[in-house]
Design a protein around this motif. Structure first.
Motif, PDB file in Angstrom:
ATOM      1  N   TYR A   3      -9.817   8.386   3.256  1.00 56.25           N
ATOM      2  CA  TYR A   3     -10.496   7.225   2.688  1.00 56.25           C
ATOM      3  C   TYR A   3      -9.523   6.064   2.749  1.00 56.25           C
ATOM      4  CZ  TYR A   3     -12.565   4.018  -0.663  1.00 56.25           C
ATOM      5  OH  TYR A   3     -13.102   2.908  -1.257  1.00 56.25           O
ATOM      6  N   ILE A   4      -9.978   4.925   3.259  1.00 54.11           N
ATOM      7  CA  ILE A   4      -9.168   3.713   3.333  1.00 54.11           C
ATOM      8  C   ILE A   4      -9.709   2.742   2.300  1.00 54.11           C
ATOM      9  CG2 ILE A   4      -8.337   1.846   4.817  1.00 54.11           C
ATOM     10  CD1 ILE A   4      -7.672   4.584   5.968  1.00 54.11           C
ATOM     11  N   GLY A   5      -8.814   2.154   1.507  1.00 56.41           N
ATOM     12  CA  GLY A   5      -9.250   1.205   0.496  1.00 56.41           C
ATOM     13  C   GLY A   5      -8.309   0.024   0.369  1.00 56.41           C
ATOM     14  N   LEU A   6      -8.730  -0.944  -0.427  1.00 56.44           N
ATOM     15  CA  LEU A   6      -7.985  -2.172  -0.678  1.00 56.44           C
ATOM     16  C   LEU A   6      -8.081  -2.489  -2.158  1.00 56.44           C
ATOM     17  CD1 LEU A   6      -6.667  -4.915   0.181  1.00 56.44           C
ATOM     18  CD2 LEU A   6      -8.991  -5.719   0.670  1.00 56.44           C
ATOM     19  N   THR A   7      -6.959  -2.829  -2.768  1.00 59.44           N
ATOM     20  CA  THR A   7      -6.947  -3.153  -4.191  1.00 59.44           C
ATOM     21  C   THR A   7      -5.759  -4.068  -4.499  1.00 59.44           C
ATOM     22  OG1 THR A   7      -6.944  -2.212  -6.431  1.00 59.44           O
ATOM     23  CG2 THR A   7      -5.541  -1.134  -4.813  1.00 59.44           C
ATOM     24  N   ASN A   8      -5.786  -4.656  -5.680  1.00 58.58           N
ATOM     25  CA  ASN A   8      -4.623  -5.411  -6.143  1.00 58.58           C
ATOM     26  C   ASN A   8      -3.894  -4.661  -7.266  1.00 58.58           C
ATOM     27  OD1 ASN A   8      -6.437  -5.774  -8.213  1.00 58.58           O
ATOM     28  ND2 ASN A   8      -6.146  -7.974  -8.368  1.00 58.58           N
ATOM     29  N   ASP A   9      -4.376  -3.461  -7.612  1.00 58.00           N
ATOM     30  CA  ASP A   9      -3.719  -2.619  -8.618  1.00 58.00           C
ATOM     31  C   ASP A   9      -3.829  -1.164  -8.146  1.00 58.00           C
ATOM     32  OD1 ASP A   9      -2.865  -1.154 -10.840  1.00 58.00           O
ATOM     33  OD2 ASP A   9      -3.824  -2.522 -12.268  1.00 58.00           O
ATOM     34  N   LEU A  10      -2.836  -0.744  -7.387  1.00 55.67           N
ATOM     35  CA  LEU A  10      -2.894   0.564  -6.729  1.00 55.67           C
ATOM     36  C   LEU A  10      -2.940   1.719  -7.720  1.00 55.67           C
ATOM     37  CD1 LEU A  10      -2.863   2.058  -4.027  1.00 55.67           C
ATOM     38  CD2 LEU A  10      -0.368   2.032  -4.143  1.00 55.67           C
ATOM     39  N   VAL A  11      -2.125   1.675  -8.741  1.00 51.01           N
ATOM     40  CA  VAL A  11      -2.083   2.768  -9.716  1.00 51.01           C
ATOM     41  C   VAL A  11      -3.430   2.910 -10.428  1.00 51.01           C
ATOM     42  CG1 VAL A  11      -0.998   3.590 -11.846  1.00 51.01           C
ATOM     43  CG2 VAL A  11       0.416   2.598 -10.028  1.00 51.01           C
ATOM     44  N   LYS A  12      -3.974   1.794 -10.886  1.00 53.73           N
ATOM     45  CA  LYS A  12      -5.267   1.824 -11.580  1.00 53.73           C
ATOM     46  C   LYS A  12      -6.375   2.323 -10.653  1.00 53.73           C
ATOM     47  CE  LYS A  12      -8.716  -1.192 -13.676  1.00 53.73           C
ATOM     48  NZ  LYS A  12      -9.152  -2.572 -13.807  1.00 53.73           N
ATOM     49  N   ARG A  13      -6.403   1.814  -9.425  1.00 51.81           N
ATOM     50  CA  ARG A  13      -7.478   2.184  -8.508  1.00 51.81           C
ATOM     51  C   ARG A  13      -7.414   3.656  -8.125  1.00 51.81           C
ATOM     52  NH1 ARG A  13     -11.944   3.032  -7.503  1.00 51.81           N
ATOM     53  NH2 ARG A  13     -12.934   2.638  -5.510  1.00 51.81           N
ATOM     54  N   PHE A  14      -6.200   4.175  -7.901  1.00 52.74           N
ATOM     55  CA  PHE A  14      -6.091   5.590  -7.558  1.00 52.74           C
ATOM     56  C   PHE A  14      -6.537   6.466  -8.730  1.00 52.74           C
ATOM     57  CE2 PHE A  14      -3.665   9.598  -6.944  1.00 52.74           C
ATOM     58  CZ  PHE A  14      -4.409  10.049  -5.858  1.00 52.74           C
ATOM     59  N   LYS A  15      -6.205   6.074  -9.952  1.00 54.06           N
ATOM     60  CA  LYS A  15      -6.673   6.823 -11.124  1.00 54.06           C
ATOM     61  C   LYS A  15      -8.197   6.814 -11.198  1.00 54.06           C
ATOM     62  CE  LYS A  15      -2.622   6.384 -14.060  1.00 54.06           C
ATOM     63  NZ  LYS A  15      -2.037   5.781 -15.271  1.00 54.06           N
ATOM     64  N   GLU A  16      -8.806   5.677 -10.839  1.00 53.57           N
ATOM     65  CA  GLU A  16     -10.264   5.598 -10.831  1.00 53.57           C
ATOM     66  C   GLU A  16     -10.849   6.574  -9.806  1.00 53.57           C
ATOM     67  OE1 GLU A  16     -10.738   0.916 -12.183  1.00 53.57           O
ATOM     68  OE2 GLU A  16     -10.951   1.455 -10.065  1.00 53.57           O
TER      69      GLU A  16
END
Length: 112
Positions: free
Chosen positions: A24-37
């Protein structure tokens, strides 16, 4: 010089390995938060929801949003083999996979 889309923010393009072996490829400005999600399944419609457990395999920090969007699109267009070579940091294999393998390509012109 001042940039409107300046480097004061960081954007992350990331690759997650899903339980079924897909990426899965994604884009975020908060990597830790997004991975936890992703891990906890916050969004039931997300690709990763039914493919847990997940492993964060790779990420790049990119200072400009437009560049991050372009990189995400580029990686999403890659084959699974190219994504794996990037995750494994096998730059030689990545280069070989990026080369045109079509025998009608100009680099094979003199080999006929």
């Amino acid at each position: 010089m001042i940039y409107l889309d300046g480097p004061q923010n960081a954007y992350y393009v990331y690759i997650i390995l899903c339980e079924d072996g897909s990426y899965y490829i994604g884009l975020t400005n908060d990597l830790v938060k997004r991975f936890k999600e992703h891990q906890t399944g916050v969004y039931a419609t997300c690709y990763t929801f039914r493919k847990r457990p997940l492993q964060l395999q790779y990420y790049e920090m990119i200072p400009f949003l437009q560049d991050a969007i372009q990189r995400e699109k580029q990686l999403k267009g890659w084959t699974k083999a190219k994504k794996k070579a990037l995750v494994d940091r096998n730059l030689h294999k990545l280069q070989l996979l990026a080369e045109c393998q079509n025998f009608t390509h100009h680099k094979y012109k003199d080999s006929h």
